[in-house]
Design a protein around this motif. Sequence first.
Motif, PDB file in Angstrom:
ATOM      1  N   GLY A   1       0.790  -1.216   0.000  1.00 47.22           N
ATOM      2  CA  GLY A   1       0.000   0.000   0.000  1.00 47.22           C
ATOM      3  C   GLY A   1       0.826   1.271   0.000  1.00 47.22           C
ATOM      4  O   GLY A   1       0.290   2.365  -0.197  1.00 47.22           O
ATOM      5  N   ARG A   2       2.135   1.142   0.229  1.00 47.78           N
ATOM      6  CA  ARG A   2       3.013   2.324   0.257  1.00 47.78           C
ATOM      7  C   ARG A   2       4.061   2.284  -0.852  1.00 47.78           C
ATOM      8  O   ARG A   2       4.455   3.329  -1.372  1.00 47.78           O
ATOM      9  CB  ARG A   2       3.722   2.424   1.610  1.00 47.78           C
ATOM     10  CG  ARG A   2       2.776   2.562   2.799  1.00 47.78           C
ATOM     11  CD  ARG A   2       3.546   2.848   4.092  1.00 47.78           C
ATOM     12  NE  ARG A   2       4.464   1.769   4.447  1.00 47.78           N
ATOM     13  CZ  ARG A   2       5.777   1.934   4.627  1.00 47.78           C
ATOM     14  NH1 ARG A   2       6.324   3.123   4.467  1.00 47.78           N
ATOM     15  NH2 ARG A   2       6.524   0.905   4.982  1.00 47.78           N
ATOM     16  N   PHE A   3       4.540   1.097  -1.190  1.00 52.57           N
ATOM     17  CA  PHE A   3       5.579   0.954  -2.205  1.00 52.57           C
ATOM     18  C   PHE A   3       4.978   0.358  -3.473  1.00 52.57           C
ATOM     19  O   PHE A   3       4.075  -0.479  -3.419  1.00 52.57           O
ATOM     20  CB  PHE A   3       6.690   0.022  -1.715  1.00 52.57           C
ATOM     21  CG  PHE A   3       7.552   0.578  -0.610  1.00 52.57           C
ATOM     22  CD1 PHE A   3       7.206   1.731   0.078  1.00 52.57           C
ATOM     23  CD2 PHE A   3       8.723  -0.073  -0.250  1.00 52.57           C
ATOM     24  CE1 PHE A   3       8.004   2.236   1.101  1.00 52.57           C
ATOM     25  CE2 PHE A   3       9.533   0.420   0.758  1.00 52.57           C
ATOM     26  CZ  PHE A   3       9.168   1.565   1.439  1.00 52.57           C
ATOM     27  N   THR A   4       5.547   0.755  -4.623  1.00 50.49           N
ATOM     28  CA  THR A   4       5.120   0.212  -5.898  1.00 50.49           C
ATOM     29  C   THR A   4       6.339  -0.097  -6.752  1.00 50.49           C
ATOM     30  O   THR A   4       7.189   0.774  -6.964  1.00 50.49           O
ATOM     31  CB  THR A   4       4.220   1.211  -6.657  1.00 50.49           C
ATOM     32  OG1 THR A   4       3.091   1.549  -5.848  1.00 50.49           O
ATOM     33  CG2 THR A   4       3.731   0.600  -7.967  1.00 50.49           C
ATOM     34  N   ILE A   5       6.410  -1.313  -7.252  1.00 51.47           N
ATOM     35  CA  ILE A   5       7.505  -1.710  -8.128  1.00 51.47           C
ATOM     36  C   ILE A   5       7.004  -1.667  -9.568  1.00 51.47           C
ATOM     37  O   ILE A   5       5.863  -2.030  -9.851  1.00 51.47           O
ATOM     38  CB  ILE A   5       8.038  -3.115  -7.770  1.00 51.47           C
ATOM     39  CG1 ILE A   5       9.300  -3.435  -8.565  1.00 51.47           C
ATOM     40  CG2 ILE A   5       6.973  -4.183  -7.943  1.00 51.47           C
ATOM     41  CD1 ILE A   5      10.009  -4.714  -8.111  1.00 51.47           C
ATOM     42  N   SER A   6       7.870  -1.219 -10.474  1.00 48.35           N
ATOM     43  CA  SER A   6       7.497  -1.157 -11.878  1.00 48.35           C
ATOM     44  C   SER A   6       8.734  -1.360 -12.736  1.00 48.35           C
ATOM     45  O   SER A   6       9.860  -1.152 -12.283  1.00 48.35           O
ATOM     46  CB  SER A   6       6.841   0.187 -12.200  1.00 48.35           C
ATOM     47  OG  SER A   6       7.744   1.253 -11.974  1.00 48.35           O
ATOM     48  N   GLY A   7       8.499  -1.749 -13.974  1.00 50.59           N
ATOM     49  CA  GLY A   7       9.598  -1.983 -14.890  1.00 50.59           C
ATOM     50  C   GLY A   7       9.490  -1.091 -16.105  1.00 50.59           C
ATOM     51  O   GLY A   7       8.395  -0.844 -16.599  1.00 50.59           O
ATOM     52  N   ASP A   8      10.612  -0.582 -16.558  1.00 43.49           N
ATOM     53  CA  ASP A   8      10.679   0.228 -17.772  1.00 43.49           C
ATOM     54  C   ASP A   8      11.519  -0.552 -18.767  1.00 43.49           C
ATOM     55  O   ASP A   8      12.747  -0.474 -18.744  1.00 43.49           O
ATOM     56  CB  ASP A   8      11.297   1.596 -17.459  1.00 43.49           C
ATOM     57  CG  ASP A   8      11.304   2.510 -18.666  1.00 43.49           C
ATOM     58  OD1 ASP A   8      11.279   2.018 -19.806  1.00 43.49           O
ATOM     59  OD2 ASP A   8      11.337   3.734 -18.465  1.00 43.49           O
ATOM     60  N   ASN A   9      10.873  -1.319 -19.613  1.00 44.66           N
ATOM     61  CA  ASN A   9      11.603  -2.186 -20.533  1.00 44.66           C
ATOM     62  C   ASN A   9      12.446  -1.392 -21.525  1.00 44.66           C
ATOM     63  O   ASN A   9      13.518  -1.832 -21.937  1.00 44.66           O
ATOM     64  CB  ASN A   9      10.634  -3.105 -21.267  1.00 44.66           C
ATOM     65  CG  ASN A   9       9.960  -4.083 -20.325  1.00 44.66           C
ATOM     66  OD1 ASN A   9      10.485  -4.397 -19.268  1.00 44.66           O
ATOM     67  ND2 ASN A   9       8.785  -4.547 -20.699  1.00 44.66           N
ATOM     68  N   HIS A  10      11.959  -0.225 -21.901  1.00 45.37           N
ATOM     69  CA  HIS A  10      12.707   0.604 -22.862  1.00 45.37           C
ATOM     70  C   HIS A  10      14.041   1.029 -22.281  1.00 45.37           C
ATOM     71  O   HIS A  10      15.059   1.056 -22.970  1.00 45.37           O
ATOM     72  CB  HIS A  10      11.877   1.822 -23.254  1.00 45.37           C
ATOM     73  CG  HIS A  10      12.568   2.728 -24.222  1.00 45.37           C
ATOM     74  ND1 HIS A  10      12.796   2.370 -25.533  1.00 45.37           N
ATOM     75  CD2 HIS A  10      13.096   3.961 -24.068  1.00 45.37           C
ATOM     76  CE1 HIS A  10      13.422   3.353 -26.154  1.00 45.37           C
ATOM     77  NE2 HIS A  10      13.625   4.327 -25.292  1.00 45.37           N
ATOM     78  N   GLU A  11      14.030   1.378 -21.003  1.00 51.01           N
ATOM     79  CA  GLU A  11      15.258   1.838 -20.349  1.00 51.01           C
ATOM     80  C   GLU A  11      15.994   0.700 -19.641  1.00 51.01           C
ATOM     81  O   GLU A  11      17.060   0.936 -19.067  1.00 51.01           O
ATOM     82  CB  GLU A  11      14.903   2.928 -19.328  1.00 51.01           C
ATOM     83  CG  GLU A  11      14.291   4.183 -19.940  1.00 51.01           C
ATOM     84  CD  GLU A  11      15.291   4.959 -20.762  1.00 51.01           C
ATOM     85  OE1 GLU A  11      16.517   4.855 -20.490  1.00 51.01           O
ATOM     86  OE2 GLU A  11      14.868   5.661 -21.691  1.00 51.01           O
ATOM     87  N   ASN A  12      15.426  -0.509 -19.672  1.00 54.89           N
ATOM     88  CA  ASN A  12      16.045  -1.650 -18.980  1.00 54.89           C
ATOM     89  C   ASN A  12      16.261  -1.321 -17.502  1.00 54.89           C
ATOM     90  O   ASN A  12      17.322  -1.586 -16.926  1.00 54.89           O
ATOM     91  CB  ASN A  12      17.374  -2.031 -19.627  1.00 54.89           C
ATOM     92  CG  ASN A  12      17.544  -3.537 -19.722  1.00 54.89           C
ATOM     93  OD1 ASN A  12      16.577  -4.283 -19.837  1.00 54.89           O
ATOM     94  ND2 ASN A  12      18.776  -4.002 -19.687  1.00 54.89           N
ATOM     95  N   THR A  13      15.230  -0.723 -16.916  1.00 55.00           N
ATOM     96  CA  THR A  13      15.334  -0.228 -15.545  1.00 55.00           C
ATOM     97  C   THR A  13      14.111  -0.647 -14.746  1.00 55.00           C
ATOM     98  O   THR A  13      13.001  -0.710 -15.286  1.00 55.00           O
ATOM     99  CB  THR A  13      15.439   1.310 -15.548  1.00 55.00           C
ATOM    100  OG1 THR A  13      16.598   1.691 -16.289  1.00 55.00           O
ATOM    101  CG2 THR A  13      15.556   1.858 -14.141  1.00 55.00           C
ATOM    102  N   THR A  14      14.329  -0.944 -13.493  1.00 56.93           N
ATOM    103  CA  THR A  14      13.238  -1.252 -12.575  1.00 56.93           C
ATOM    104  C   THR A  14      13.189  -0.166 -11.507  1.00 56.93           C
ATOM    105  O   THR A  14      14.246   0.272 -11.028  1.00 56.93           O
ATOM    106  CB  THR A  14      13.461  -2.620 -11.920  1.00 56.93           C
ATOM    107  OG1 THR A  14      13.576  -3.609 -12.947  1.00 56.93           O
ATOM    108  CG2 THR A  14      12.291  -2.991 -11.023  1.00 56.93           C
TER     109      THR A  14
END
Length: 125
Positions: free
Chosen positions: A66-79
């Motif tokens: 509820g406080r943290f969110t993980i996401s991926g940016d495939n274009h930048e190869n970054t999480t």
Amino acid sequence: DVQLVESGGGSVQAGGALRLSCAASGYTASTYVMGWFRQAPGKAREGVAAISSGGGATAYGDSVKGRFTISGDNHENTTHLQMNNLKPEDTAMYYCAADTIVREASRLRISEYGYWGLGTQVTVS
């Protein structure tokens, strides 16, 4: 070689927010399971969040739901790890981890990951 480099740590007051990033090289991040872990002084390293390869299912530790969110940016190869409403108990060194095969039920377990970054410090006062 697989390399993971964390950034975005810093010092914030309680209630504040930070966004951590994990830049991956040597492989395509979208094909790996990515995880964030943290270790406070004198405590064991614990799983914070994980995201399945391709940006699918996510998992969170109970203390950050509820406080943290993980996401991926495939274009930048970054999480990324967006951390909101930070608390003093979130103070720790935060590490990014990756591996190709991670059992879904064990995505927050340290033993599942073979590649690790050097960490970025988060301090909440």
